[in-house]
Every structure is written in structure tokens, then in C-alpha cells.
Design a protein around this motif. Structure first.
Motif, PDB file in Angstrom:
ATOM      1  N   ASP A 216       3.960 -22.895 -21.594  1.00  0.00           N
ATOM      2  CA  ASP A 216       3.992 -24.001 -21.958  1.00  0.00           C
ATOM      3  C   ASP A 216       5.978 -24.438 -22.384  1.00  0.00           C
ATOM      4  O   ASP A 216       6.060 -25.135 -22.261  1.00  0.00           O
ATOM      5  CB  ASP A 216       3.200 -24.654 -23.100  1.00  0.00           C
ATOM      6  CG  ASP A 216       3.120 -26.448 -23.335  1.00  0.00           C
ATOM      7  OD1 ASP A 216       3.300 -27.180 -21.087  1.00  0.00           O
ATOM      8  OD2 ASP A 216       3.198 -26.859 -23.784  1.00  0.00           O
ATOM      9  N   GLY A 217       6.784 -23.386 -22.256  1.00  0.00           N
ATOM     10  CA  GLY A 217       8.125 -23.656 -22.458  1.00  0.00           C
ATOM     11  C   GLY A 217       8.690 -24.429 -21.447  1.00  0.00           C
ATOM     12  O   GLY A 217       9.349 -24.781 -21.582  1.00  0.00           O
ATOM     13  N   VAL A 218       8.807 -23.139 -20.239  1.00  0.00           N
ATOM     14  CA  VAL A 218       9.513 -23.077 -19.029  1.00  0.00           C
ATOM     15  C   VAL A 218       9.153 -24.810 -17.903  1.00  0.00           C
ATOM     16  O   VAL A 218       9.976 -25.776 -17.834  1.00  0.00           O
ATOM     17  CB  VAL A 218      10.132 -22.343 -18.448  1.00  0.00           C
ATOM     18  CG1 VAL A 218      11.054 -22.769 -17.106  1.00  0.00           C
ATOM     19  CG2 VAL A 218      11.033 -21.416 -19.535  1.00  0.00           C
ATOM     20  N   GLN A 219       7.990 -24.969 -18.356  1.00  0.00           N
ATOM     21  CA  GLN A 219       6.916 -25.973 -17.579  1.00  0.00           C
ATOM     22  C   GLN A 219       8.020 -27.418 -17.293  1.00  0.00           C
ATOM     23  O   GLN A 219       8.311 -28.458 -16.567  1.00  0.00           O
ATOM     24  CB  GLN A 219       5.692 -25.759 -17.562  1.00  0.00           C
ATOM     25  CG  GLN A 219       5.226 -24.839 -16.878  1.00  0.00           C
ATOM     26  CD  GLN A 219       5.818 -23.070 -17.989  1.00  0.00           C
ATOM     27  OE1 GLN A 219       5.550 -23.713 -18.748  1.00  0.00           O
ATOM     28  NE2 GLN A 219       5.454 -22.466 -17.305  1.00  0.00           N
ATOM     29  N   PRO A 220       7.796 -27.997 -18.366  1.00  0.00           N
ATOM     30  CA  PRO A 220       8.821 -29.338 -18.122  1.00  0.00           C
ATOM     31  C   PRO A 220      10.425 -29.358 -17.845  1.00  0.00           C
ATOM     32  O   PRO A 220      10.512 -30.177 -17.700  1.00  0.00           O
ATOM     33  CB  PRO A 220       8.268 -29.752 -20.345  1.00  0.00           C
ATOM     34  CG  PRO A 220       7.293 -28.804 -20.645  1.00  0.00           C
ATOM     35  CD  PRO A 220       7.113 -27.396 -19.491  1.00  0.00           C
ATOM     36  N   SER A 337       2.587 -28.630  -7.460  1.00  0.00           N
ATOM     37  CA  SER A 337       3.230 -28.214  -8.914  1.00  0.00           C
ATOM     38  C   SER A 337       1.433 -28.746  -9.908  1.00  0.00           C
ATOM     39  O   SER A 337       1.863 -29.251 -10.891  1.00  0.00           O
ATOM     40  CB  SER A 337       4.197 -29.608  -9.649  1.00  0.00           C
ATOM     41  OG  SER A 337       3.264 -30.724  -8.969  1.00  0.00           O
ATOM     42  N   GLY A 338       1.215 -27.578 -10.073  1.00  0.00           N
ATOM     43  CA  GLY A 338      -0.412 -26.814 -11.100  1.00  0.00           C
ATOM     44  C   GLY A 338      -1.184 -27.672 -10.608  1.00  0.00           C
ATOM     45  O   GLY A 338      -1.439 -27.964 -10.116  1.00  0.00           O
ATOM     46  N   LYS A 339      -1.147 -28.963 -11.553  1.00  0.00           N
ATOM     47  CA  LYS A 339      -2.524 -29.565 -12.445  1.00  0.00           C
ATOM     48  C   LYS A 339      -3.179 -30.685 -11.293  1.00  0.00           C
ATOM     49  O   LYS A 339      -3.978 -30.711 -10.664  1.00  0.00           O
ATOM     50  CB  LYS A 339      -2.973 -29.856 -13.680  1.00  0.00           C
ATOM     51  CG  LYS A 339      -3.639 -30.693 -13.674  1.00  0.00           C
ATOM     52  CD  LYS A 339      -4.495 -30.918 -15.594  1.00  0.00           C
ATOM     53  CE  LYS A 339      -4.716 -31.599 -15.697  1.00  0.00           C
ATOM     54  NZ  LYS A 339      -5.677 -31.960 -17.088  1.00  0.00           N
ATOM     55  N   ALA A 547       6.089 -19.706 -12.303  1.00  0.00           N
ATOM     56  CA  ALA A 547       6.117 -21.109 -13.571  1.00  0.00           C
ATOM     57  C   ALA A 547       5.481 -21.909 -13.188  1.00  0.00           C
ATOM     58  O   ALA A 547       4.388 -22.444 -13.958  1.00  0.00           O
ATOM     59  CB  ALA A 547       7.299 -21.964 -13.860  1.00  0.00           C
ATOM     60  N   THR A 548       4.903 -22.278 -12.042  1.00  0.00           N
ATOM     61  CA  THR A 548       3.668 -23.102 -11.611  1.00  0.00           C
ATOM     62  C   THR A 548       2.466 -22.505 -11.708  1.00  0.00           C
ATOM     63  O   THR A 548       1.082 -23.018 -12.306  1.00  0.00           O
ATOM     64  CB  THR A 548       3.554 -23.280 -10.152  1.00  0.00           C
ATOM     65  OG1 THR A 548       5.211 -24.326  -9.733  1.00  0.00           O
ATOM     66  CG2 THR A 548       2.834 -24.177  -9.084  1.00  0.00           C
ATOM     67  N   ALA A 549       2.534 -21.431 -11.247  1.00  0.00           N
ATOM     68  CA  ALA A 549       1.082 -20.436 -12.327  1.00  0.00           C
ATOM     69  C   ALA A 549       0.996 -20.328 -13.534  1.00  0.00           C
ATOM     70  O   ALA A 549      -0.355 -20.199 -13.914  1.00  0.00           O
ATOM     71  CB  ALA A 549       1.582 -19.233 -11.201  1.00  0.00           C
ATOM     72  N   LEU A 550       1.868 -20.299 -14.032  1.00  0.00           N
ATOM     73  CA  LEU A 550       2.026 -20.120 -15.642  1.00  0.00           C
ATOM     74  C   LEU A 550       1.341 -21.138 -16.079  1.00  0.00           C
ATOM     75  O   LEU A 550       0.590 -21.599 -17.252  1.00  0.00           O
ATOM     76  CB  LEU A 550       3.219 -19.619 -16.190  1.00  0.00           C
ATOM     77  CG  LEU A 550       3.190 -17.902 -16.480  1.00  0.00           C
ATOM     78  CD1 LEU A 550       4.847 -17.471 -16.330  1.00  0.00           C
ATOM     79  CD2 LEU A 550       2.334 -17.206 -16.663  1.00  0.00           C
ATOM     80  N   ALA A 551       1.797 -22.201 -15.312  1.00  0.00           N
ATOM     81  CA  ALA A 551       1.477 -23.497 -16.027  1.00  0.00           C
ATOM     82  C   ALA A 551      -0.176 -23.803 -15.860  1.00  0.00           C
ATOM     83  O   ALA A 551      -0.815 -24.721 -16.485  1.00  0.00           O
ATOM     84  CB  ALA A 551       2.152 -25.217 -15.616  1.00  0.00           C
ATOM     85  N   LEU A 552      -0.498 -23.146 -14.378  1.00  0.00           N
ATOM     86  CA  LEU A 552      -2.106 -23.271 -14.281  1.00  0.00           C
ATOM     87  C   LEU A 552      -3.113 -22.824 -14.847  1.00  0.00           C
ATOM     88  O   LEU A 552      -3.994 -23.460 -15.516  1.00  0.00           O
ATOM     89  CB  LEU A 552      -2.058 -23.765 -12.522  1.00  0.00           C
ATOM     90  CG  LEU A 552      -3.635 -23.782 -11.541  1.00  0.00           C
ATOM     91  CD1 LEU A 552      -3.866 -24.861 -12.304  1.00  0.00           C
ATOM     92  CD2 LEU A 552      -3.182 -23.281 -10.370  1.00  0.00           C
ATOM     93  N   HIS A 553      -2.482 -22.198 -15.104  1.00  0.00           N
ATOM     94  CA  HIS A 553      -3.085 -20.921 -16.225  1.00  0.00           C
ATOM     95  C   HIS A 553      -3.378 -21.506 -17.412  1.00  0.00           C
ATOM     96  O   HIS A 553      -4.671 -21.018 -17.126  1.00  0.00           O
ATOM     97  CB  HIS A 553      -2.370 -19.637 -16.770  1.00  0.00           C
ATOM     98  CG  HIS A 553      -3.059 -18.784 -17.224  1.00  0.00           C
ATOM     99  ND1 HIS A 553      -2.822 -18.473 -18.320  1.00  0.00           N
ATOM    100  CD2 HIS A 553      -3.593 -17.662 -16.845  1.00  0.00           C
ATOM    101  CE1 HIS A 553      -2.799 -17.582 -19.390  1.00  0.00           C
ATOM    102  NE2 HIS A 553      -4.252 -17.130 -18.615  1.00  0.00           N
ATOM    103  N   GLY A 554      -2.539 -21.762 -17.893  1.00  0.00           N
ATOM    104  CA  GLY A 554      -2.836 -23.089 -19.323  1.00  0.00           C
ATOM    105  C   GLY A 554      -3.118 -24.362 -19.343  1.00  0.00           C
ATOM    106  O   GLY A 554      -4.083 -24.118 -19.881  1.00  0.00           O
ATOM    107  N   THR A 555      -3.452 -23.939 -18.026  1.00  0.00           N
ATOM    108  CA  THR A 555      -4.971 -25.377 -17.519  1.00  0.00           C
ATOM    109  C   THR A 555      -6.384 -25.032 -17.332  1.00  0.00           C
ATOM    110  O   THR A 555      -6.657 -25.524 -18.731  1.00  0.00           O
ATOM    111  CB  THR A 555      -3.940 -26.289 -17.026  1.00  0.00           C
ATOM    112  OG1 THR A 555      -3.134 -26.964 -16.495  1.00  0.00           O
ATOM    113  CG2 THR A 555      -5.543 -27.481 -15.917  1.00  0.00           C
TER     114      THR A 555
END
Length: 671
Positions: A216-220, A337-339, A547-555
Motif C-alpha cells: 500500500d506504499g507505492v500504489q497511490p 489497475s487492480g480492483k 505495483a498493480t499485483a501487490l495492490a490487488l493482493h491487499g484487496t
């Protein structure tokens, strides 16, 4: 790696304390919301507008981390609500003297607006607009007609226009620019990486900070940079440089993650210069610039184990080209872009791609409208207007899935009770000593700051902050001057709790929607993102996929936590949830080694074979890659074998080890 509090299924007191701890930007965001809410109460007190508590509460919905989004959203909301009020005024001629027609108009318009809330980009403010429609039509029933009805509708417009105007002014004055947020976030991530490389005493804290920075650090940052371009605070060259800095930061974090998971800290003589360089780069970013022509020597990788050599070379390469504007890739398409890709919001138009094919949008609109109309008719039939907040609450707390509804119910009720307790205590012990609106402002400031601090935290507790603010305002802000009536506070809080209960009962009994329906496709999309990373030859594009994958992982992680809140009659079986958690944990454990291998050997079929083991629950594949894909250099062969060994170790780990997302492996010693 210790599991972060935000990712735990059950939260203890220590976990709640961790979620309330300071975060980068949290103090500034809470203060900005507090200032805007306090000024809103001041303006409504000066002009004596009704429902001042609702006006102050609206700030929580329209304020965002950066000033540009906050201002754009506020202006768009004002235009939209003005059009809605104009529509209601047009309907007033038809319904002001006919209660049945007025209720019918209220229900139809509410359902239409809530459909758009669920099926379009109107989601952030759509429920508030629907609430304003209901409030405006309700006001028509309280007046004899004509001029008084028009005045009531104009008051409804002011109820929203005042906080919107205040929010715009506050963000123009003290709102952070998107560029500042982007550089601050990148600097924070670099400092986290530096602390992990040094291996300070707080290993668990460093591991959790690295986990948070990765997911959740770099994604925004990408969104903030686009807004900075719109705002005009960054030129084209700086934009490309900062986009490359974002990609390089992701590569640095993933390389450090491999070093952490390999279980072999780098020698101090190697780690210290790199960490010092990262700290120096972070200071440059904190100053608003970005580092160029900076980097440690490549000789730091000499005489290290293969995995350590690979990590150091990746770090050195990312640092040396940290803000190389010529290496930046164009922004990733919104559909990736993820979600947004998983829930149908990646569609480029106003409406979602599934707006007219997904029945859940209509069901959400009907359920929320049904709950709100039930509350409206209830307090009308009981002749108990003091609990009218139950009607408003239905619009503010309705959610899409059953899991979200059940999980948030506890946060809402807890927040409501805390806010009511604070508000009641203030009425009894503080308000009697207030002699002017200035004292009321100080009281509002203190209560708002506490609730805003909670609301700006993890999604696991943010809803509680919203409800604390709502209940507190309903108790304390009773009019243009300090209020002492405990009956008003009691009735309003009863209304809030009644509205929460009605929404809970409706959303769990009528067309319940399980969160499991979006977990499976999202997990498949996550594997697809890593496969795209493996197949992509461009370094910047690979880092965007990461970055997209890691953001989706958090979701997906949060959705799997929420799945446990669903009853067995609606939700997935516990075995299904555990199986998907295990697959997600294994994928998280191999993500950093996959990234390093893709950086060194793009398109390596051995990576695709191992990734395929997580695509379905079939038998593991251990086939060796074709000989022609093997690197020729001995050091490359050793590094490749060592990284593949780490991946195999994580894939073959026991179920318990997989759920511990950072159990270190000892494969680093392989040569």
C-alpha cells in the motif's frame, strides 16, 4: 514476517493500538478534516441553517488525501446536488400537497440515484445525493406549501453547499499538493527499505513496515502524479522522472523483501552504504525534488552468496537509474489497475461495464431504498421526529456485500456508542460552561480530531471513526448555539442505531450477496498480473505490473478476512476460505523472487511453470526448463538456481508456513 494488525482475522487490544498508531500523513489529514468541520459548524451557526450536524459530517465524505481531488470532488458534488435540488423543486408542484405522491417520488428518485451510486463513478458521493433527495422531499411534508417549501429546499441545498465551500477553501489553503504527497510517500518507502537493510533491533516492526510499503506504499503515487500534471505543479520531464522513481522504489522494496525472506542479512559492509544512499535519496524527496546521478558502486556485490549478489545488483541498478526520465513507461491502462478490473469499474465511461448486466446494482438500490423508506414511515407513524436520523443513516452506511455489512455493523455500533458517550459527557460536563460559539468550536474541534484520527486509519477501524463523528455531532451540534437538551441527543442516537440495525437486517436477509463471488476472479487476475510481469521485456512495465499485483493482493487479503463474517448459509465454507488464503500467502511469498528472476531472465518458462501451480489446485509441476533458456554465465546460473530454490521452498511449505507470509528460508546458501 509478523502479520500486520490490519491483515489479522481477529483484532485484540494490542492490534487496535497498532492500528491507532501514527502513520505518515495521518496527523495532517486528521487536522485538515477537523479544521474544515469546525469551520462548517461556525458558518452554520452564524447563518442558523438547519441540520448543522449533517453539514459537518459531509466533510468526512468529500475530503481526500490531496487538495486536487478534494476540490474537484467538492465542485462536482455541488453542481450535481444543485441539479438534484432543482429537480426536487420541479417535483414540489406535483407532490407538496399529496403525501402518497411525495413518498413515491422519494422512493423512485432514491432508487435511481443509488443505482448510479453502485453502477457508475458516482460511488463516492451518490449516497449523499440520495440522502439529500430524501431530506428535501421530507422537508416538503413539514411545511404548508408554496414559499415555505421552497425555503426548505434551499436550506437542503445550503446543508451541502456550506461544507463543500468550506472544504474547497481549506484545501486551497492547507491541502497538500499531489506532488508533495507522491515525493513524501516515495521517501517513506526508501527509509523503510534502509531500516530493513540495516537490520535494526525491531525486526518485527521493520517486517510489518516493509509489508505495508509493498502492498500500500507505492500504489497511490501513480494517481497523485497524474493529478499533479492536471494541477500544473509538475512538468513533463519531472513527471517522467517521478514515474520512473515510483517504479524504481517498487524494485528496491521487492529486492529488500527477497533479502528478508532469504534469511541471510547482508554483511554490514555491504548493507550500510546502500542504506545510507537510500536515506540520502529520501531526504531529497522530502525536500520536494528527486535524486539523479546517485548510487553505490556495483563492486558491493563481490564475494556474496548468489541470492545476495542478485539482490545487491538489483538495488544498485534501481538506485543508479532511480529517476531516469528516459526509462519511464507510460501509465498502465485503467483496466489493469487492480480492483477496478475485478469489479467492472475499469470501463472508461461514466457507467461501469456491467451496469446493465449485473443485477447486484439494482438490488443494492432497492435494498437501501427499502431500508430508508421503512425508517421514514416508522418515525412518521410513531410521530417521533427526533429519530429521523435513522432515515439518514440508511444512506450513509449501506454496503454491497453481506460480509462488509456484518463486519462494519460492529464498527458502526461501537463507534456510535463511543461518539454518543463523548457527546453526552460533553453536554453534561462541558457545554454548561460554554458562553459563546467560540467555546462550541473548541469542543467540536476536539471531538472531530479524535474521530478523524480513527477514520484516517486502516479500513479495519475507519468506519468506527465515521460513526464516532456522526454520533458526536448529533449530540453536541443541536443548533446555532451550545445545546443542553439530552433528549435531542438521546433521540438522535437511537435513530442512528435503529438505522444501522435496519440496514443490517435488510442486507443480510434480502438478496444477500456473498463476498466470495469476487475473490475467485480477483485471485485469477492476480496470477495473471504476475504472468504478465514475467512475459514483459520492459523493466518499467514489469514494475507497474508488480505495483498493480501487490495492490490487488491487499484487496483480496481484506476480502478473505471479511469472508469469515458471513454465515454458513450465504458465505463460502471455511475450507474454501483457508484454501484461498493459502494460495494467496504462497503467491505473496514467491512474488519478490519472481520479480528478481524476471528482471534478470525475462520470459523464463520455469517461472511460468511454478506460477501455474497457484493457478489451480492441480498436481505440482517440477519439469526443468528447456536447456536453451538457461543462462550461460556461471554466476547467472547460480543466482537463478538459488532464486528458484527459494520459490520451490515457499511453494512446498506446509499450510501453516504459507499463512505466515514471511517465514524465512535458508536457501540463500545454495551455490
Amino acid at each position: 514476517m509478523a502479520q500486520p494488525a490490519a491483515d489479522k482475522l481477529r483484532l485484540g487490544l494490542a492490534d487496535i493500538g497498532a492500528l491507532l498508531a501514527p502513520l505518515p500523513g495521518r496527523t495532517a489529514a486528521a487536522t485538515r478534516i477537523t479544521v474544515a468541520c469546525t469551520l462548517t459548524v461556525l458558518v452554520t451557526s452564524i447563518y442558523g441553517t438547519p441540520e448543522a450536524a449533517i453539514s459537518a459530517y459531509i466533510i468526512f465524505f468529500i475530503n481526500r488525501a490531496d487538495r486536487t481531488t478534494s476540490i474537484i470532488m467538492s465542485a462536482a458534488a455541488l453542481v450535481l446536488i444543485s441539479l438534484v435540488i432543482a429537480l426536487v423543486m420541479w417535483l414540489a408542484d406535483l407532490s407538496v400537497d399529496d403525501p402518497m405522491l411525495r413518498v413515491a417520488c422519494m422512493a423512485v428518485l432514491s432508487a435511481a440515484m443509488l443505482f448510479l451510486t453502485s453502477a457508475s463513478k458516482l460511488r463516492p458521493i451518490g449516497a449523499i445525493v440520495a440522502m439529500i433527495i430524501g431530506f428535501g422531499l421530507d422537508e416538503l411534508g413539514l411545511v404548508p406549501g408554496g414559499e415555505a417549501a421552497t425555503r426548505g429546499l434551499l436550506y437542503a441545498l445550503l446543508m451541502v453547499a456550506i461544507p463543500i465551500g468550506v472544504n474547497i477553501v481549506v484545501n486551497l489553503l492547507i491541502g497538500p499538493s499531489p506532488r508533495r504527497l507522491a515525493t513524501d510517500r516515495l521517501g517513506h518507502c526508501l527509509r523503510v527499505a534502509a531500516r530493513c537493510l540495516r537490520g535494526t533491533a525491531d525486526h518485527s516492526g521493520n517486517a510489518q513496515a516493509l509489508h505495508a510499503a509493498l502492498h500500500d506504499g507505492v500504489q497511490p503515487v501513480a494517481g497523485w502524479l497524474r493529478l499533479a500534471r492536471v494541477e500544473g505543479t509538475v512538468n513533463a520531464q519531472d513527471l517522467r522522472a517521478l514515474q520512473q522513481a515510483m517504479a524504481s522504489t517498487m524494485a528496491i522494496l521487492l529486492a529488500v523483501d527477497v533479502a528478508q525472506r532469504a534469511g541471510a542479512p547482508m554483511p554490514a559492509a555491504t548493507a550500510a552504504p546502500i542504506a545510507d544512499t537510500l536515506d540520502e535519496m529520501a531526504r531529497m524527496l522530502d525536500a520536494g525534488g528527486y535524486p539523479v546521478e546517485i548510487g553505490p558502486p556495483a563492486s558491493l556485490a563481490d564475494h556474496l552468496a548468489p541470492v545476495q549478489q542478485t539482490v545487491v545488483r538489483e538495488l544498485v541498478a534501481a538506485i543508479n537509474g532511480y529517476a531516469d526520465a528516459g526509462a519511464a513507461a507510460p501509465p498502465a491502462p485503467a483496466a489493469e489497475s487492480g480492483k477496478g478490473a475485478e469489479n467492472g469499474t475499469g470501463h472508461g465511461g461514466f457507467l461501469n461495464a456491467d451496469a446493465f448486466t449485473n443485477p447486484d446494482h439494482v438490488r443494492y438500490a432497492l435494498k437501501t431504498t427499502g431500508a430508508a423508506m421503512f425508517c421514514y414511515l416508522l418515525y412518521q407513524q410513531l410521530n417521533w421526529p427526533g429519530i429521523h436520523t435513522c432515515f439518514i443513516t440508511c444512506y450513509l452506511v449501506s454496503l454491497g456485500t453481506m460480509a462488509e455489512t456484518v463486519e462494519k455493523l460492529s464498527l458502526r455500533l461501537a463507534g456510535c456508542m463511543i461518539g454518543a458517550a463523548i457527546g453526552t459527557a460533553a453536554i453534561v460536563y462541558v457545554v454548561p460552561g460554554l458562553s459563546s460559539v467560540g467555546g462550541l468550536m473548541l469542543l467540536v474541534f476536539a471531538g472531530t480530531w479524535v474521530s478523524a484520527w480513527v477514520a484516517q486509519g486502516s479500513p479495519r477501524i475507519a468506519y468506527a471513526g465515521f460513526q464516532i463523528a456522526f454520533a458526536f455531532y448529533l449530540c453536541v451540534v443541536q443548533g446555532p448555539a451550545p445545546g443542553f437538551d439530552l433528549t435531542i441527543a438521546r433521540d438522535r442516537v437511537i435513530g442512528v442505531m435503529l438505522g444501522n440495525l435496519v440496514v443490517y437486517l435488510v442486507f443480510t436477509r434480502v438478496w444477500p450477496i456473498s463476498i466470495a463471488g469476487r475473490i475467485g476472479p480477483a485471485l485469477a487476475g492476480l496470477v495473471g498480473q504476475w504472468q504478465a510481469l514475467i512475459d514483459t521485456p520492459q523493466p518499467a512495465a514489469r514494475r507497474q505490473h508488480a505495483a498493480t499485483a501487490l495492490a490487488l493482493h491487499g484487496t483480496i487479503t481484506q476480502d478473505l478476512i471479511l469472508a469469515h463474517y458471513e454465515p454458513a448459509s450465504v458465505g463460502p465454507a471455511p475450507e474454501w476460505v483457508d484454501s484461498h488464503r493459502e494460495r494467496l500467502a504462497r503467491l505473496d511469498a514467491i512474488s519478490a523472487p519472481i520479480f528478481l528472476l524476471a528482471e534478470r531472465f525475462p520470459g523464463d518458462p520455469a517461472l511460468a511453470q511454478r506460477l501455474n501451480r497457484l493457478r489451480a489446485d492441480g498436481p505440482p509441476l517440477h519439469a526443468a526448463p528447456p536447456a536453451e533458456t538457461m543462462p550461460a554465465d556461471l554466476h547467472d546460473i547460480e543466482a537463478r538456481q538459488a532464486l528458484l530454490a527459494i520459490i520451490d521452498h515457499q511453494l512446498d511449505a506446509s499450510h501453516a508456513d504459507a499463512l505466515d507470509t514471511a517465514s524465512p528460508s535458508s536457501i540463500h546458501a545454495q551455490t
